[in-house]
Design a protein around this motif. Structure first.
Motif, PDB file in Angstrom:
ATOM      1  N   LYS A 303      -5.543   2.136   6.524  1.00 47.35           N
ATOM      2  CA  LYS A 303      -5.480   2.007   5.154  1.00 47.35           C
ATOM      3  C   LYS A 303      -4.445   1.702   4.248  1.00 47.35           C
ATOM      4  O   LYS A 303      -4.442   1.726   3.025  1.00 47.35           O
ATOM      5  N   PHE A 304      -3.348   1.067   5.131  1.00 50.37           N
ATOM      6  CA  PHE A 304      -2.115   0.722   4.219  1.00 50.37           C
ATOM      7  C   PHE A 304      -2.533  -0.557   3.438  1.00 50.37           C
ATOM      8  O   PHE A 304      -3.302  -1.363   3.952  1.00 50.37           O
ATOM      9  N   PRO A 305      -2.284  -0.455   2.228  1.00 43.54           N
ATOM     10  CA  PRO A 305      -2.499  -1.881   1.472  1.00 43.54           C
ATOM     11  C   PRO A 305      -1.623  -2.795   1.959  1.00 43.54           C
ATOM     12  O   PRO A 305      -0.850  -2.938   2.755  1.00 43.54           O
ATOM     13  N   GLU A 306      -2.209  -3.991   1.573  1.00 38.61           N
ATOM     14  CA  GLU A 306      -1.664  -5.430   2.266  1.00 38.61           C
ATOM     15  C   GLU A 306      -0.101  -5.334   2.193  1.00 38.61           C
ATOM     16  O   GLU A 306       0.381  -5.798   3.261  1.00 38.61           O
ATOM     17  N   ILE A 307       0.490  -5.262   0.774  1.00 35.59           N
ATOM     18  CA  ILE A 307       2.204  -5.079   0.766  1.00 35.59           C
ATOM     19  C   ILE A 307       2.754  -4.312   1.674  1.00 35.59           C
ATOM     20  O   ILE A 307       3.692  -4.516   2.210  1.00 35.59           O
TER      21      ILE A 307
END
Length: 523
Positions: A303-307
């Motif tokens: 679930k971590f966003p790409e950044i």
């Protein structure tokens, strides 16, 4: 009588004695959270291993079937459409957060009690239990089970408890040095922090009295409708026979406890098991050590966003240590060669390996207790719940560094990781706390089992009940005594004021009389 016959009769006698002391125990855990269930199920499985007859209502059935362990599995389909909002760390200062947790608890409690199998159990006149164990997490309507089955109530809290949970057993909980669960304060608070802690505590108590408990009370009366004599929930909650808290002084702060408030923090921790051979080889063949990274069961790393994911990968690629990452997918784009991923790792067994140099964690309490047990320093990235507070305590105790999720960059994470790896004080403090944690007369699980069986042996152990529960709130805080003392002081002051004023008036009157009629000189 031959020896074989004597042994046979002795065996029968032992079986009879053990069965006669076995309790019929009902366990109820309404939260569909794996981390909550781990602790609860550990206790219920151990009780079953001690030959007690156990029935458990939960979303997570046992993996290994036992003849004296019965599962009543709640329907996960009910949870679809009931989205859980991820609490950001900024929410720990929001009073609205309590309302959200109350609403969540009300919903999950209703889900549990309206389940057909649960209603069948409630309505049954043949079922009987000696003890009822339920979770203390916004589900007080479940206390109705204890009244239905006329059984002592034991509550198990997945954390250290809150002010209002303390009041259930009359446990002292001063706002002056006992910080609220949702505040990242230590037990040495500044004036502003004590003010904030007090305001939030009073807000929670008033909110429970005016909104939350009436809602839970209505749910209890709706689903435990077979009884006309169902007491009010305010009365029922004060009949708690035993409170088991997932806490220990090594991860919290010292405080006074009543006899039936027992700390069993880390009772889910077991002796390390042998690792799978490929994982064992990976850990053994690591001359610079290994870093273990997991965000727990509630928040998935995918679930971590790409950044954020890019920041993590960039940091790991710069390290000479190997990295194990609990990644809930088969592939991880741009995976560096020193990184090994898996959808699941035996966390506690990995932390026991001597080559583990650092644990990067979400800061959940179960993970915190495991890292303390094994003496491994941590870098924490808290997301919601009590994780932020746990990481503040880790920083205060000197065995970890907190990296705010909003400030999670390659630079901030790399600094935190290298700081903990290079400065030996973090590992030294982790090992020091591990010695403190392990220095107990018995294991937390043995303590929990002893007290559960103690409550059974002594039929609820009413002799442990604090007299504080029989006092009105104004009596508990001695407001009536202070009012009388204040009234007496004011009366004495007024009396002295009137007396002095009267004496002064009389003296002035005498002086005026002497001035008006001076004595004549006699020759």
């Amino acid at each position: 009588m031959n020896r074989q016959s004597c042994w046979w009769k002795a065996a029968v006698l032992l079986v009879f004695l053990s069965s006669s002391h076995a309790a019929r125990i009902l366990g109820v855990i309404p939260m569909p959270a794996k981390s909550h269930n781990i602790m609860f199920q550990s206790l219920m499985e151990e009780l079953a291993a001690r030959k007690h007859q156990v029935t458990v209502i939960s979303y997570f059935p046992q993996e290994t079937r036992r003849p004296n362990y019965t599962d009543i599995v709640l329907d996960n389909e009910r949870l679809k459409g009931f989205g859980r909002r991820d609490f950001s760390v900024n929410d720990v200062f929001s009073f609205a957060r309590l309302i959200m947790l109350w609403m969540m608890g009300i919903k999950f409690t209703a889900f549990t009690l309206e389940e057909p199998q649960v209603q069948e159990l409630i309505q049954s006149k043949d079922q009987q239990f000696d003890l009822v164990i339920t979770e203390a997490f916004f589900n007080e309507a479940l206390f109705g089970f204890a009244h239905v089955f006329k059984a002592p109530l034991i509550v198990l809290c997945p954390f250290g408890g809150t002010h209002w949970m303390d009041f259930m057993v009359g446990n002292p909980s001063p706002f002056s040095y006992v910080p609220d669960l949702f505040l990242s304060y230590s037990d040495h608070m500044t004036f502003i922090e004590r003010l904030h802690n007090t305001v939030l505590g009073v807000y929670a108590l008033l909110g429970r009295a005016l909104f939350y408990i009436p809602q839970q009370n209505a749910i209890m009366r709706k689903y435990f409708n077979r009884l006309e004599s169902l007491p009010n929930l305010w009365e029922l909650q004060y009949k708690t026979a035993l409170f088991l808290a997932n806490s220990h002084v090594s991860v919290s702060y010292p405080r006074p406890l009543v006899p039936n408030f027992i700390q069993v923090g880390g009772m889910h921790i077991k002796s390390p098991k042998k690792l799978p051979q490929d994982l064992q080889n990976y850990l053994d063949d690591a001359p610079d050590g290994v870093i273990y990274f997991s965000m727990g069961s509630a928040f998935h790393s995918v679930k971590f966003p790409e950044i954020k994911r890019r920041a993590l990968l960039d940091t790991f690629s710069k390290l000479k240590q190997k990295v194990l990452w609990k990644w809930e997918d088969d592939n991880l784009p741009d995976q560096p060669p020193n990184l090994k991923i898996s959808k699941w790792f035996p966390q506690a067994d990995i932390l026991a390996h001597p080559n583990i140099k650092l644990f990067i964690t979400h800061g959940g309490l179960l993970s915190t207790l495991e890292t303390i047990y094994h003496g491994v320093p941590i870098v924490g990235i808290p997301i919601f719940g009590d994780q932020h507070m746990n990481m503040v305590r880790a920083e205060t105790a000197g065995y970890g560094i907190l990296v705010e999720y909003g400030n999670l960059t390659s630079e901030s994470l790399y600094w935190a990781v290298t700081e903990v790896l290079q400065q030996t004080r973090y590992r030294d403090n982790a090992r020091r706390l591990s010695k403190i944690y392990r220095d107990q007369p018995e294991s937390p699980m043995e303590r929990a089992i002893y007290w559960v069986e103690y409550i059974h042996r002594h039929r609820g152990a009413p002799h442990l009940r604090s007299a504080a529960l029989d006092l009105a709130w104004y009596q508990y805080f001695l407001l009536d005594v202070m009012a009388v003392i204040l009234a007496v002081v004011i009366s004495v002051v007024l009396f002295m004021y009137v007396l002095i004023k009267t004496v002064i008036r009389m003296l002035r009157s005498i002086s005026a009389t002497k001035a008006r009629y001076p004595k004549q000189k006699i020759n």
